[in-house]
Motif scaffolding. Structure first.
Motif, PDB file in Angstrom:
ATOM      1  N   SER A  70     -21.437  -3.147  62.099  1.00  0.00           N
ATOM      2  CA  SER A  70     -21.024  -4.490  63.109  1.00  0.00           C
ATOM      3  C   SER A  70     -21.815  -4.394  64.869  1.00  0.00           C
ATOM      4  CB  SER A  70     -19.650  -5.116  62.840  1.00  0.00           C
ATOM      5  OG  SER A  70     -19.059  -3.784  63.830  1.00  0.00           O
ATOM      6  N   THR A  71     -22.316  -5.071  65.166  1.00  0.00           N
ATOM      7  CA  THR A  71     -22.691  -5.409  66.100  1.00  0.00           C
ATOM      8  C   THR A  71     -22.197  -6.634  66.590  1.00  0.00           C
ATOM      9  OG1 THR A  71     -24.928  -5.540  65.588  1.00  0.00           O
ATOM     10  CG2 THR A  71     -24.652  -7.125  67.516  1.00  0.00           C
ATOM     11  N   GLY A  72     -21.622  -6.637  68.340  1.00  0.00           N
ATOM     12  CA  GLY A  72     -20.648  -6.540  69.135  1.00  0.00           C
ATOM     13  C   GLY A  72     -21.388  -6.995  70.157  1.00  0.00           C
ATOM     14  N   THR A  73     -20.535  -7.686  71.231  1.00  0.00           N
ATOM     15  CA  THR A  73     -21.330  -8.299  72.201  1.00  0.00           C
ATOM     16  C   THR A  73     -19.405  -8.779  73.566  1.00  0.00           C
ATOM     17  OG1 THR A  73     -22.895  -9.788  71.747  1.00  0.00           O
ATOM     18  CG2 THR A  73     -22.005 -10.346  73.821  1.00  0.00           C
ATOM     19  N   ILE A  74     -19.519  -7.610  74.684  1.00  0.00           N
ATOM     20  CA  ILE A  74     -18.076  -7.823  75.041  1.00  0.00           C
ATOM     21  C   ILE A  74     -19.145  -8.599  76.759  1.00  0.00           C
ATOM     22  CG2 ILE A  74     -17.060  -6.918  76.978  1.00  0.00           C
ATOM     23  CD1 ILE A  74     -16.674  -4.414  74.900  1.00  0.00           C
ATOM     24  N   THR A  75     -18.065 -10.005  76.852  1.00  0.00           N
ATOM     25  CA  THR A  75     -18.476 -10.691  78.211  1.00  0.00           C
ATOM     26  C   THR A  75     -17.445 -10.813  78.717  1.00  0.00           C
ATOM     27  OG1 THR A  75     -19.971 -12.419  77.523  1.00  0.00           O
ATOM     28  CG2 THR A  75     -19.451 -12.901  78.713  1.00  0.00           C
ATOM     29  N   LEU A  76     -17.378  -9.847  80.158  1.00  0.00           N
ATOM     30  CA  LEU A  76     -16.354  -9.802  81.222  1.00  0.00           C
ATOM     31  C   LEU A  76     -16.845 -10.564  82.159  1.00  0.00           C
ATOM     32  CD1 LEU A  76     -14.165  -8.043  81.910  1.00  0.00           C
ATOM     33  CD2 LEU A  76     -15.190  -7.175  82.945  1.00  0.00           C
ATOM     34  N   GLY A  77     -16.065 -12.218  82.768  1.00  0.00           N
ATOM     35  CA  GLY A  77     -16.083 -12.999  83.618  1.00  0.00           C
ATOM     36  C   GLY A  77     -17.038 -13.762  83.643  1.00  0.00           C
ATOM     37  N   GLY A  78     -17.599 -14.335  84.223  1.00  0.00           N
ATOM     38  CA  GLY A  78     -17.731 -15.846  83.908  1.00  0.00           C
ATOM     39  C   GLY A  78     -17.738 -17.339  83.950  1.00  0.00           C
ATOM     40  N   GLY A 102      -9.251   1.102  80.182  1.00  0.00           N
ATOM     41  CA  GLY A 102      -8.729   2.618  79.809  1.00  0.00           C
ATOM     42  C   GLY A 102      -8.917   1.953  78.121  1.00  0.00           C
ATOM     43  N   VAL A 103      -9.412   1.138  77.434  1.00  0.00           N
ATOM     44  CA  VAL A 103     -10.168   0.890  76.417  1.00  0.00           C
ATOM     45  C   VAL A 103     -11.518   1.167  76.214  1.00  0.00           C
ATOM     46  CG1 VAL A 103     -10.113  -1.040  74.536  1.00  0.00           C
ATOM     47  CG2 VAL A 103      -8.789  -1.100  76.175  1.00  0.00           C
ATOM     48  N   HIS A 104     -12.099   2.328  75.436  1.00  0.00           N
ATOM     49  CA  HIS A 104     -13.955   2.635  75.074  1.00  0.00           C
ATOM     50  C   HIS A 104     -13.657   1.821  73.934  1.00  0.00           C
ATOM     51  CE1 HIS A 104     -13.630   5.986  77.174  1.00  0.00           C
ATOM     52  NE2 HIS A 104     -12.858   6.313  77.338  1.00  0.00           N
ATOM     53  N   LEU A 105     -15.076   1.847  73.459  1.00  0.00           N
ATOM     54  CA  LEU A 105     -15.867   1.184  73.034  1.00  0.00           C
ATOM     55  C   LEU A 105     -15.324   1.250  71.382  1.00  0.00           C
ATOM     56  CD1 LEU A 105     -19.694   0.324  73.602  1.00  0.00           C
ATOM     57  CD2 LEU A 105     -17.711  -1.147  73.605  1.00  0.00           C
ATOM     58  N   TYR A 106     -15.888   1.371  69.705  1.00  0.00           N
ATOM     59  CA  TYR A 106     -14.731   1.591  68.547  1.00  0.00           C
ATOM     60  C   TYR A 106     -15.601   3.001  68.392  1.00  0.00           C
ATOM     61  CZ  TYR A 106     -14.108   1.988  63.781  1.00  0.00           C
ATOM     62  OH  TYR A 106     -13.584   2.221  62.552  1.00  0.00           O
ATOM     63  N   PRO A 107     -15.572   4.172  68.070  1.00  0.00           N
ATOM     64  CA  PRO A 107     -15.426   5.190  67.509  1.00  0.00           C
ATOM     65  C   PRO A 107     -16.694   5.227  66.850  1.00  0.00           C
ATOM     66  CG  PRO A 107     -13.309   5.669  67.578  1.00  0.00           C
ATOM     67  CD  PRO A 107     -13.690   4.308  67.357  1.00  0.00           C
ATOM     68  N   LEU A 115     -26.192   4.969  76.066  1.00  0.00           N
ATOM     69  CA  LEU A 115     -24.892   5.477  76.151  1.00  0.00           C
ATOM     70  C   LEU A 115     -24.389   4.701  75.112  1.00  0.00           C
ATOM     71  CD1 LEU A 115     -25.269   2.561  79.539  1.00  0.00           C
ATOM     72  CD2 LEU A 115     -25.216   5.799  79.326  1.00  0.00           C
ATOM     73  N   GLU A 116     -23.311   5.810  74.980  1.00  0.00           N
ATOM     74  CA  GLU A 116     -22.535   5.482  73.465  1.00  0.00           C
ATOM     75  C   GLU A 116     -20.766   4.874  74.051  1.00  0.00           C
ATOM     76  OE1 GLU A 116     -22.643   8.861  71.075  1.00  0.00           O
ATOM     77  OE2 GLU A 116     -25.145   8.742  71.575  1.00  0.00           O
ATOM     78  N   ALA A 117     -20.181   5.315  73.310  1.00  0.00           N
ATOM     79  CA  ALA A 117     -19.245   4.874  72.977  1.00  0.00           C
ATOM     80  C   ALA A 117     -17.582   5.175  74.094  1.00  0.00           C
ATOM     81  CB  ALA A 117     -17.369   5.180  71.794  1.00  0.00           C
ATOM     82  N   ASP A 118     -17.697   6.582  74.928  1.00  0.00           N
ATOM     83  CA  ASP A 118     -16.882   7.158  75.592  1.00  0.00           C
ATOM     84  C   ASP A 118     -18.291   6.652  77.066  1.00  0.00           C
ATOM     85  OD1 ASP A 118     -15.241   8.064  73.925  1.00  0.00           O
ATOM     86  OD2 ASP A 118     -16.144  10.055  74.002  1.00  0.00           O
ATOM     87  N   GLN A 121      -2.719  -2.303  74.123  1.00  0.00           N
ATOM     88  CA  GLN A 121      -1.836  -1.171  74.266  1.00  0.00           C
ATOM     89  C   GLN A 121      -1.914  -1.541  75.641  1.00  0.00           C
ATOM     90  OE1 GLN A 121      -2.574   2.296  72.298  1.00  0.00           O
ATOM     91  NE2 GLN A 121      -2.366   1.469  70.194  1.00  0.00           N
ATOM     92  N   ALA A 122      -3.192  -2.164  76.420  1.00  0.00           N
ATOM     93  CA  ALA A 122      -3.536  -2.076  78.100  1.00  0.00           C
ATOM     94  C   ALA A 122      -3.531  -3.122  78.975  1.00  0.00           C
ATOM     95  CB  ALA A 122      -5.187  -1.688  77.859  1.00  0.00           C
TER      96      ALA A 122
END
Length: 165
Positions: free
Chosen positions: A157-165, A78-83, A69-72, A123-124
């Protein structure tokens, strides 16, 4: 208790992986779907393509071609990952906190990726604050989120997105 009542994302996620799987020479994306009590219901190993299911009335393992799985392939309001980013791991329903957690690798340094997210999320209609280099806030639907970024080599870079919790 049905799988849908334990984790409404588990069945569609496994079905989507089965339909979209394509064999890749590099490690794919690992995905884990947990119940509210933290038990793993379904998992896909990004290195081997092995799928394990532990559902009421059915458990087993089988192998699919690896999926990457990639950015798109990711979108949050409406926000994708960094290109050019690649998703390394997805954890849906992380135990009792019911958080969605995703780790990814980006082809830019943490400051560049953080600035990009700050602009796109602003923007979102996300509410954003910078906490020690992490972006923390709420989505337009008032769901808490956090984006952590760390260096992973020259201009990576390495990133982590956490949603909720």
């Amino acid at each position: 208790m049905s799988i849908l009542s334990r984790s409404p994302l588990a069945l569609p996620l496994v079905a989507a992986l089965a339909l979209s799987a394509c064999d890749r020479p590099n490690p794919g994306t690992s995905i884990t779907v947990n119940s509210s009590d933290g038990e793993t219901l379904a998992s896909v190993d990004g290195k081997s393509g092995e799928v394990k299911l532990d559902l009421p009335g059915f458990s087993g393992a089988f192998k699919l071609p690896k999926v990457s799985l990639e950015a798109d392939n990711f979108e949050l309001n409406g926000v994708h990952l960094y290109p050019g980013s690649k998703i390394r791991n997805v954890d849906v329903g992380n135990g009792r906190d019911k958080a969605f957690t995703m780790t990814f690798d980006s082809p830019a340094d943490p400051a560049t990726v953080r600035d990009w997210f700050r602009d796109k999320m602003g923007q979102a209609d996300f509410t954003l604050t910078d906490q020690g280099g992490a972006l923390v806030g709420r989505t337009a639907e008032e769901k808490p989120f956090r984006v952590d970024l760390s260096p992973a080599g020259s201009n990576r870079s390495t990133g982590t997105i956490t949603l909720g919790g």
